[in-house]
Motif scaffolding. Structure first.
Motif, mmCIF file in Angstrom:
data_model
loop_
_atom_site.group_PDB
_atom_site.id
_atom_site.type_symbol
_atom_site.label_atom_id
_atom_site.label_comp_id
_atom_site.label_asym_id
_atom_site.label_seq_id
_atom_site.Cartn_x
_atom_site.Cartn_y
_atom_site.Cartn_z
ATOM 1 N N VAL A 48 0.854 -1.185 0.000
ATOM 2 C CA VAL A 48 0.000 0.000 0.000
ATOM 3 C C VAL A 48 0.892 1.237 0.000
ATOM 4 O O VAL A 48 2.058 1.197 0.423
ATOM 5 C CB VAL A 48 -0.939 0.030 1.225
ATOM 6 C CG1 VAL A 48 -1.973 -1.083 1.129
ATOM 7 C CG2 VAL A 48 -0.161 -0.070 2.524
ATOM 8 N N SER A 106 -3.184 4.758 -1.689
ATOM 9 C CA SER A 106 -4.121 3.633 -1.606
ATOM 10 C C SER A 106 -5.371 4.055 -0.848
ATOM 11 O O SER A 106 -5.325 4.920 0.042
ATOM 12 C CB SER A 106 -3.470 2.442 -0.904
ATOM 13 O OG SER A 106 -2.317 2.007 -1.599
ATOM 14 N N ASP A 152 -8.276 -0.566 0.868
ATOM 15 C CA ASP A 152 -7.097 -1.356 0.501
ATOM 16 C C ASP A 152 -6.115 -1.452 1.666
ATOM 17 O O ASP A 152 -5.533 -2.522 1.912
ATOM 18 C CB ASP A 152 -6.400 -0.730 -0.708
ATOM 19 C CG ASP A 152 -7.174 -0.929 -1.996
ATOM 20 O OD1 ASP A 152 -8.037 -1.836 -2.030
ATOM 21 O OD2 ASP A 152 -6.938 -0.164 -2.963
ATOM 22 N N TYR A 187 -5.125 -4.892 3.642
ATOM 23 C CA TYR A 187 -3.722 -5.301 3.682
ATOM 24 C C TYR A 187 -3.263 -5.567 5.111
ATOM 25 O O TYR A 187 -2.610 -6.582 5.388
ATOM 26 C CB TYR A 187 -2.858 -4.215 3.052
ATOM 27 C CG TYR A 187 -1.374 -4.479 3.126
ATOM 28 C CD1 TYR A 187 -0.774 -5.450 2.330
ATOM 29 C CD2 TYR A 187 -0.560 -3.748 4.006
ATOM 30 C CE1 TYR A 187 0.591 -5.696 2.393
ATOM 31 C CE2 TYR A 187 0.805 -3.988 4.071
ATOM 32 C CZ TYR A 187 1.372 -4.959 3.274
ATOM 33 O OH TYR A 187 2.718 -5.199 3.353
#
Length: 243
Positions: free
Chosen positions: A45, A49, A53, A57
């Protein structure tokens, strides 16, 4: 006469361990990327991002991510220290073939770049501590600080120093032509990586400045070491040296 000649030859071949600081800077940094990539979850990321997201992650494998951040912080911290240890060699090279004022600028730029990288490594350790337990906004703030200090500003600052070192070596023929010219191009690309702070497209200059810069630092470090330090002749026999 034989003894004097032998002593002169031995002195000229004496290796300067400090000249390997540039090589160690690269090796520790590359090792951090490889090992952290192996330990951490897949993907990555950036400050650009989305929240979704980033959240996905960091929750994919929290334990693995925290271990990856610890290794990243340790190895990149060692990389930063190696870069700082390389400062005297770069400074002396520019002082020898350029000027005292330019040497001072190079010393300041590389020191700032090393300090920024050390700060980035420290924030990686903080990310390992807070992991998935912190609020998303806190995680993002620390993550963005780690990315920004270790990317655009650090690369741009170091790139400006690379440009000055390479330009000094080109003007005085103190570096092989390919090292001098490539260093100037890498320096420009590195400085342009600062545009990543205002536009996502500027991030394209980050890997150019970083990874091509790694190759340049390896080349310069080996040249300095083989020739006995920053005042040695790096271009081979027959090349004029400037006092």
């Amino acid at each position: 006469m034989t003894s004097a000649a032998t002593l002169t030859h031995t002195s000229a071949q004496r290796r300067d361990p400090g000249a390997l600081g540039g090589l160690l800077y690269v090796l520790f940094f590359v090792a951090s990327l490889v090992v952290a990539g192996m330990l951490g979850p897949s993907g990555a990321v950036t400050p650009y991002s989305s929240d979704a997201d980033v959240q996905s992650y960091r929750l994919k494998d929290p334990a693995a991510l925290e271990n990856a951040f610890r290794i990243l912080g340790l190895l990149q911290g060692l990389s930063a220290l190696a870069l700082l240890a390389f400062v005297p060699c770069l400074t002396e090279f520019v002082r020898r073939y350029g000027s005292e004022a330019r040497a001072g600028v190079v010393r300041a730029l590389v020191t700032v770049a090393g300090a920024l990288l050390l700060l980035s490594a420290s924030t990686s350790w903080i990310l390992a501590q807070i992991g998935s337990r912190a609020e998303l906004s806190t995680f993002r703030a620390v993550s963005d600080l780690s990315f920004i200090t270790g990317a655009g500003p650090a690369i741009a600052t170091l790139g400006a120093a690379v440009f000055l070192v390479a330009a000094t070596g080109r003007v005085n023929r103190a570096l092989p032509a390919w090292v001098a010219w490539s260093g100037m191009v890498i320096g420009v690309a590195s400085v342009l990586s600062m545009s990543s702070l205002v536009a996502e497209g500027g991030s394209a200059f980050i890997p150019i400045g970083r990874f091509f810069g790694f190759i340049w630092f390896i080349a310069l470090s080996v040249l300095l070491w083989r020739r006995g330090g920053p005042t040695g002749d790096l271009t081979g026999p027959g090349t004029p040296r400037h006092p």
